[in-house]
Structure formats: C-alpha cells, structure tokens
Design a protein around this motif. Structure first.
Motif, PDB file in Angstrom:
ATOM      1  N   GLY A  59       0.899  -1.305   0.069  1.00 43.86           N
ATOM      2  CA  GLY A  59      -0.070   0.021   0.039  1.00 43.86           C
ATOM      3  C   GLY A  59       0.673   1.101  -0.103  1.00 43.86           C
ATOM      4  N   GLN A  60       1.922   1.223   0.567  1.00 48.96           N
ATOM      5  CA  GLN A  60       2.863   2.411   0.541  1.00 48.96           C
ATOM      6  C   GLN A  60       3.460   2.962  -0.725  1.00 48.96           C
ATOM      7  OE1 GLN A  60       6.146   1.864   3.279  1.00 48.96           O
ATOM      8  NE2 GLN A  60       5.199   0.625   4.757  1.00 48.96           N
ATOM      9  N   VAL A  61       3.366   1.740  -1.553  1.00 46.02           N
ATOM     10  CA  VAL A  61       3.893   2.161  -2.925  1.00 46.02           C
ATOM     11  C   VAL A  61       2.777   2.072  -4.061  1.00 46.02           C
ATOM     12  CG1 VAL A  61       6.263   1.652  -2.630  1.00 46.02           C
ATOM     13  CG2 VAL A  61       4.627  -0.226  -3.347  1.00 46.02           C
ATOM     14  N   GLY A  62       1.379   1.794  -3.429  1.00 49.39           N
ATOM     15  CA  GLY A  62       0.212   1.530  -4.586  1.00 49.39           C
ATOM     16  C   GLY A  62       0.279   0.594  -5.490  1.00 49.39           C
ATOM     17  N   LEU A  63       0.778  -0.553  -5.145  1.00 49.97           N
ATOM     18  CA  LEU A  63       1.030  -1.881  -5.747  1.00 49.97           C
ATOM     19  C   LEU A  63       0.176  -2.771  -5.303  1.00 49.97           C
ATOM     20  CD1 LEU A  63       4.827  -1.879  -6.953  1.00 49.97           C
ATOM     21  CD2 LEU A  63       2.847  -0.970  -8.370  1.00 49.97           C
ATOM     22  N   LYS A  64      -0.172  -3.820  -6.088  1.00 48.13           N
ATOM     23  CA  LYS A  64      -0.891  -4.921  -5.755  1.00 48.13           C
ATOM     24  C   LYS A  64       0.100  -6.260  -6.177  1.00 48.13           C
ATOM     25  CE  LYS A  64      -5.507  -3.483  -7.038  1.00 48.13           C
ATOM     26  NZ  LYS A  64      -6.700  -3.733  -8.052  1.00 48.13           N
ATOM     27  N   ALA A  65       0.002  -7.178  -5.455  1.00 46.79           N
ATOM     28  CA  ALA A  65       0.798  -8.376  -5.538  1.00 46.79           C
ATOM     29  C   ALA A  65       1.015  -8.827  -6.956  1.00 46.79           C
ATOM     30  CB  ALA A  65       0.367  -9.675  -4.621  1.00 46.79           C
ATOM     31  N   GLY A  66       0.163  -8.850  -7.584  1.00 44.36           N
ATOM     32  CA  GLY A  66       0.063  -9.214  -9.016  1.00 44.36           C
ATOM     33  C   GLY A  66       1.151  -8.196  -9.891  1.00 44.36           C
ATOM     34  N   GLU A  67       1.307  -7.051  -9.302  1.00 42.80           N
ATOM     35  CA  GLU A  67       2.299  -6.211 -10.181  1.00 42.80           C
ATOM     36  C   GLU A  67       3.447  -6.208  -9.860  1.00 42.80           C
ATOM     37  OE1 GLU A  67      -0.952  -2.341 -10.932  1.00 42.80           O
ATOM     38  OE2 GLU A  67      -0.498  -2.908  -8.785  1.00 42.80           O
ATOM     39  N   ILE A  68       4.101  -7.151  -8.864  1.00 43.20           N
ATOM     40  CA  ILE A  68       5.480  -7.208  -8.614  1.00 43.20           C
ATOM     41  C   ILE A  68       6.095  -8.304  -9.384  1.00 43.20           C
ATOM     42  CG2 ILE A  68       6.922  -7.978  -6.534  1.00 43.20           C
ATOM     43  CD1 ILE A  68       5.779  -5.445  -5.920  1.00 43.20           C
ATOM     44  N   ASP A  69       7.317  -8.032  -9.718  1.00 40.19           N
ATOM     45  CA  ASP A  69       7.848  -8.671 -10.837  1.00 40.19           C
ATOM     46  C   ASP A  69       8.509 -10.230 -10.216  1.00 40.19           C
ATOM     47  OD1 ASP A  69       7.196  -7.111 -12.977  1.00 40.19           O
ATOM     48  OD2 ASP A  69       8.968  -5.963 -12.519  1.00 40.19           O
ATOM     49  N   PRO A  80      -2.542 -15.347 -10.341  1.00 38.32           N
ATOM     50  CA  PRO A  80      -1.973 -16.059 -11.327  1.00 38.32           C
ATOM     51  C   PRO A  80      -0.495 -16.357 -10.891  1.00 38.32           C
ATOM     52  CG  PRO A  80      -3.178 -14.511 -12.186  1.00 38.32           C
ATOM     53  CD  PRO A  80      -3.213 -14.014 -10.634  1.00 38.32           C
ATOM     54  N   PRO A  81       0.403 -17.241 -11.636  1.00 42.68           N
ATOM     55  CA  PRO A  81       1.566 -17.634 -11.187  1.00 42.68           C
ATOM     56  C   PRO A  81       2.566 -16.438 -11.170  1.00 42.68           C
ATOM     57  CG  PRO A  81       0.779 -19.045 -12.961  1.00 42.68           C
ATOM     58  CD  PRO A  81      -0.077 -18.163 -12.803  1.00 42.68           C
ATOM     59  N   ILE A  82       3.623 -16.499 -10.051  1.00 44.37           N
ATOM     60  CA  ILE A  82       4.283 -15.468  -9.868  1.00 44.37           C
ATOM     61  C   ILE A  82       5.763 -16.112 -10.078  1.00 44.37           C
ATOM     62  CG2 ILE A  82       2.725 -14.201  -8.315  1.00 44.37           C
ATOM     63  CD1 ILE A  82       4.233 -15.361  -5.930  1.00 44.37           C
ATOM     64  N   LYS A 136      18.723  -9.927  -8.661  1.00 45.36           N
ATOM     65  CA  LYS A 136      17.694 -10.128  -9.610  1.00 45.36           C
ATOM     66  C   LYS A 136      17.318  -8.755 -10.433  1.00 45.36           C
ATOM     67  CE  LYS A 136      14.329 -13.004 -11.374  1.00 45.36           C
ATOM     68  NZ  LYS A 136      14.516 -14.267 -12.080  1.00 45.36           N
ATOM     69  N   LEU A 137      17.313  -7.651  -9.672  1.00 42.47           N
ATOM     70  CA  LEU A 137      17.063  -6.285 -10.226  1.00 42.47           C
ATOM     71  C   LEU A 137      18.173  -5.833 -10.914  1.00 42.47           C
ATOM     72  CD1 LEU A 137      14.191  -6.988  -8.450  1.00 42.47           C
ATOM     73  CD2 LEU A 137      14.260  -4.397  -8.111  1.00 42.47           C
ATOM     74  N   LEU A 138      19.244  -6.079 -10.502  1.00 38.42           N
ATOM     75  CA  LEU A 138      20.658  -5.446 -11.111  1.00 38.42           C
ATOM     76  C   LEU A 138      20.834  -6.288 -12.417  1.00 38.42           C
ATOM     77  CD1 LEU A 138      23.274  -5.359  -8.329  1.00 38.42           C
ATOM     78  CD2 LEU A 138      22.228  -3.302  -9.292  1.00 38.42           C
ATOM     79  N   THR A 139      20.314  -7.387 -12.712  1.00 37.15           N
ATOM     80  CA  THR A 139      20.382  -8.170 -13.838  1.00 37.15           C
ATOM     81  C   THR A 139      19.541  -7.579 -14.893  1.00 37.15           C
ATOM     82  OG1 THR A 139      19.104  -9.730 -13.093  1.00 37.15           O
ATOM     83  CG2 THR A 139      21.386 -10.088 -12.759  1.00 37.15           C
ATOM     84  N   GLY A 140      18.637  -6.799 -14.538  1.00 37.21           N
ATOM     85  CA  GLY A 140      17.508  -6.361 -15.347  1.00 37.21           C
ATOM     86  C   GLY A 140      16.260  -7.265 -15.622  1.00 37.21           C
ATOM     87  N   ASP A 141      16.382  -8.420 -14.757  1.00 39.19           N
ATOM     88  CA  ASP A 141      15.257  -9.340 -15.007  1.00 39.19           C
ATOM     89  C   ASP A 141      13.938  -9.010 -14.396  1.00 39.19           C
ATOM     90  OD1 ASP A 141      17.006 -11.050 -16.453  1.00 39.19           O
ATOM     91  OD2 ASP A 141      17.163 -12.218 -14.976  1.00 39.19           O
ATOM     92  N   ALA A 142      13.913  -7.826 -13.583  1.00 36.28           N
ATOM     93  CA  ALA A 142      12.924  -7.397 -12.982  1.00 36.28           C
ATOM     94  C   ALA A 142      12.980  -5.889 -12.604  1.00 36.28           C
ATOM     95  CB  ALA A 142      12.517  -8.229 -11.714  1.00 36.28           C
ATOM     96  N   GLU A 143      11.878  -5.247 -12.356  1.00 38.10           N
ATOM     97  CA  GLU A 143      11.840  -3.955 -12.042  1.00 38.10           C
ATOM     98  C   GLU A 143      11.436  -3.820 -10.664  1.00 38.10           C
ATOM     99  OE1 GLU A 143      12.531  -0.665 -13.681  1.00 38.10           O
ATOM    100  OE2 GLU A 143      13.754  -2.158 -15.021  1.00 38.10           O
ATOM    101  N   THR A 144      10.732  -4.573 -10.107  1.00 37.17           N
ATOM    102  CA  THR A 144      10.093  -4.426  -8.518  1.00 37.17           C
ATOM    103  C   THR A 144      10.045  -5.853  -7.992  1.00 37.17           C
ATOM    104  OG1 THR A 144       7.911  -4.831  -9.332  1.00 37.17           O
ATOM    105  CG2 THR A 144       8.578  -2.527  -9.177  1.00 37.17           C
ATOM    106  N   ALA A 145      10.721  -6.042  -6.647  1.00 37.51           N
ATOM    107  CA  ALA A 145      10.506  -7.155  -6.088  1.00 37.51           C
ATOM    108  C   ALA A 145       9.766  -6.889  -4.526  1.00 37.51           C
ATOM    109  CB  ALA A 145      11.922  -7.479  -5.815  1.00 37.51           C
ATOM    110  N   LEU A 146       9.112  -8.067  -3.977  1.00 38.14           N
ATOM    111  CA  LEU A 146       8.747  -7.845  -2.847  1.00 38.14           C
ATOM    112  C   LEU A 146       9.528  -9.035  -1.848  1.00 38.14           C
ATOM    113  CD1 LEU A 146       6.566  -7.482  -0.637  1.00 38.14           C
ATOM    114  CD2 LEU A 146       5.218  -9.291  -1.747  1.00 38.14           C
ATOM    115  N   VAL A 147      10.012  -8.492  -0.701  1.00 30.09           N
ATOM    116  CA  VAL A 147      10.760  -9.441   0.137  1.00 30.09           C
ATOM    117  C   VAL A 147      10.255  -9.520   1.393  1.00 30.09           C
ATOM    118  CG1 VAL A 147      13.008  -9.835   1.012  1.00 30.09           C
ATOM    119  CG2 VAL A 147      13.032  -8.759  -1.281  1.00 30.09           C
ATOM    120  N   TYR A 148       9.967 -10.568   1.983  1.00 25.15           N
ATOM    121  CA  TYR A 148       9.311 -10.815   3.418  1.00 25.15           C
ATOM    122  C   TYR A 148      10.175 -12.021   3.999  1.00 25.15           C
ATOM    123  CZ  TYR A 148       6.430 -14.597   1.556  1.00 25.15           C
ATOM    124  OH  TYR A 148       6.096 -15.634   0.794  1.00 25.15           O
TER     125      TYR A 148
END
Length: 362
Positions: free
Chosen positions: A44-54, A82-84, A103-115
């Motif tokens: 919610g802090q970044v206005g994203l949904k789980a499905g919008e995380i790369d 859907p599959p993530i 993962k993000l440094l390689t350019g394979d993703a723009e966003t990541a969720l870590v928990y």
C-alpha cells in the motif's frame, strides 16, 4: 559487491518497509495471518498489488515452524495465482533481499517484494538453534545460543575489550532508543546500567538484559530499480553496495573477539569509502555490538541502532531484514543520508551481511 557504476541511471533502492508489532507470543494467529497485514501495508505504501510485483523472495526457517516446506503455506499471504516468479532462502530475510537485489541488477525485474517471518514462541529457540552447529562435534553437546554467546562475551572481557558494566550500558541505551519505536517488543527502561547489573545471570557473564527477547514477528520491503524507484518513493534508499561473508564453521578455530567476515563484507559493499551517519546492527547480544563496532570502525559519531536493535525485538529470521528496513526508513524520512544495515545468522556472528544505503542529496 557494488553494482556497476554505468551511466544508465539504473540503481536499486528500498522504496517501502513494514513490520509487525513484535510480541512475545502470537499463538492466536498463523504465520499467514501474521504476514497479511504487513504485506498489505508495504504494498500500500507504493500503491502496488501483489500481481504487479515482478519477483517475490522470502526468508524463514522450517526448524522454527516444525514442518518441511512451511514457506509454501506463507505464500497464501502473497497469492500465487496467477503464477508468480518466486524464490525462498532458508535464512534471515536479509539474504532474501540480497537475492532480489541481484535479480533487479541483472534487469530481469523492475520491482521485488521481500518478506520474512519467524515464530519462536511455540518451542524453545535456544535448543532449536543448536541444529545450526557442526553435526559431529558440537551439536551432540547441545550448547545453546545463549551459552555460546556467553563464551564470546567472556572472551571479550578476558581480552580487556569490554566489561559487564559496559555491556549493561549497551542494553540500557538500546532499550531507551526503543521507547520511541512502536514496533519494539521491549520499550524503555532504566537509564542506569548499575540497576541492570543487579539482575541474575542467565549464563555468566550474560544477564537477562544482555540477551534478546524471544518473540514472534514479520517484516517486508519493496525494492525497485531506476526511474521506477523514483516514481514509487519520494526519497528512495539506494543500495550502493551489499555483500555477505561467512566465518569458519568450527568455533574452535575462530577469534571470537573479532569478525573478519563482517569487515570484509563492509569493505566489499563500500562502507569504508565515506562515513555513515547511521548503523543498524543485528547484534542479538550486547557483547556482539562490541565486536561489530570494532569490525565496522564505528565511533561515537554514528547513531547505532536508533530503533533499539535486536535487543528490543528479535524475531528470528526477520530481525536482520528489519535492520536493513529500519536503516532505509530513516533515509525515506530524511533522518539519515548514508546508513549501514547489518544482518547476521548462526552462532557468534558466523554469517554476516552488510548493505550501504544512501538517499538522494537534498
């Protein structure tokens, strides 16, 4: 390691951080129920949904949960349909953050969720953590984490690098700092180390105040790259470098008064290139802060553990990620410009991760 300093403007930053209000016992909720509010908060802090995380990456321990592949159940809190793209480390969540960062440094993703999450209350965590030890020589003796930390503390005292009053000073300062932290399990307390020295020993020379509280909790961060980070966060906490190293497995061949793995990780992360103003150190025992301060060359000009640190709340498998998250949060709100985050795992600071975070100039 430090990322390539090319001119394409692509860096990776922590853009959001959330955590639970850590408690001594959370028997009334499952790991999933404990996680869901944290995940909703951080997204919610970044206005994203789980499905919008790369990319999604988590850290936890099956030993704490008491069942194999327990992290797959925690995915119910994220939603796997859907599959993530998802990964997991059997470590503190700080190491999950490291994987996502690469993962993000390689350019394979723009966003990541870590928990990450941990519930220590169902069992006796002092016994559970002996399973980390060498299975042939140490584990059969069942030396628990507090006893091993006491050996380290006594080694420091014998070397003249600290004493019991100085360790009590670390505890009182940490708990005083936690008074302003609504998420801490232990908040406030006496400012007089002398009063703490009246307590009984748990394992000499460690008293109750030298040892972290046993509790349950979870934490999560969102990472983003380049312009995406700038769009999602007014002041991203840019990860300028991050590295992790490990000591020898056998405690008998280590100098317990020093942490060369922490020093090397800090050097490779670029921590010594310029001074930091804040350091969030994952030091579950007061004696370990003494070791880490020496290894990281931190003097009194650095604000160490302004959140209270692991002595105020130590959810196993999440406390290290919280240190990086707390450092990032200070950058987000302008309380810090260059911060160091540290995480550890294993007995007597066996494995250590160091990250250097910076905010954009005002």
């Amino acid at each position: 390691m430090t990322p390539d300093s090319s001119d394409d403007g692509r860096g990776v930053a922590i853009v959001a951080f959330a955590q639970t209000r850590h408690r001594a016992d959370s028997a009334e909720v499952s790991e999933v129920e404990m996680l869901i509010p944290v995940l909703e908060d951080v997204l919610g802090q970044v206005g994203l949904k789980a499905g919008e995380i790369d990319f999604t990456c988590s850290g936890s321990s099956d030993y704490l949960a008491g069942r194999a592949f327990s992290f797959t159940m925690a995915l119910d809190g994220v939603g796997a349909w859907p599959p993530i793209a998802e990964s997991h480390v059997e470590m503190d969540g700080a190491w999950a953050l490291y994987e996502a960062w690469v993962k993000l440094l390689t350019g394979d993703a723009e966003t990541a969720l870590v928990y990450s999450y941990g519930k220590s209350s169902p069992g006796r965590v002092r016994d559970v953590m002996t399973r980390q030890l060498d299975p042939y020589y140490l584990a059969p003796l069942w030396p628990d984490a507090v006893s091993l930390a006491a050996l380290q503390a006594q080694a420091l005292i014998d070397a003249g690098e600290t004493d019991e009053r100085a360790l009590a000073g670390v505890a009182s300062r940490s708990r005083a700092a936690a008074a302003d932290n609504p998420y801490a399990q232990l908040r406030g307390g006496s400012d007089d180390p002398g009063q703490l020295l009246g307590g009984d020993y748990l394992v000499q020379p460690l008293r109750r105040h030298d040892v972290p509280p046993v509790g349950d909790g979870a934490a999560a961060v969102v990472l983003a790259a380049g312009d995406t980070a700038r769009r999602l966060c007014p002041r991203p906490a840019w990860i300028r470098g991050m590295d992790h190293r490990i000591e020898a497995h056998s405690l008998g061949v280590r100098d317990l008064t020093d942490s060369p793995s922490t020093r090397l990780a800090a050097e490779r992360a670029g921590a010594f290139e310029r001074p930091v103003d804040t350091a969030e150190l994952h030091a579950p025992f007061t004696s370990q802060e003494v070791v880490l301060r020496k290894a990281l060359w931190l003097d009194d000009s650095v604000d160490v553990n302004p959140s209270g640190g692991a002595l105020a709340a130590n959810p196993v498998m999440a406390a290290g990620l919280i240190r990086l998250g707390e450092a990032a949060a200070r950058i987000h709100r302008g309380a810090s410009d260059r911060a160091l985050g540290h995480a550890t795992s294993g007995p007597c600071l066996q494995q250590n991760l160091v990250a250097v975070l910076e905010g954009d100039p005002a």
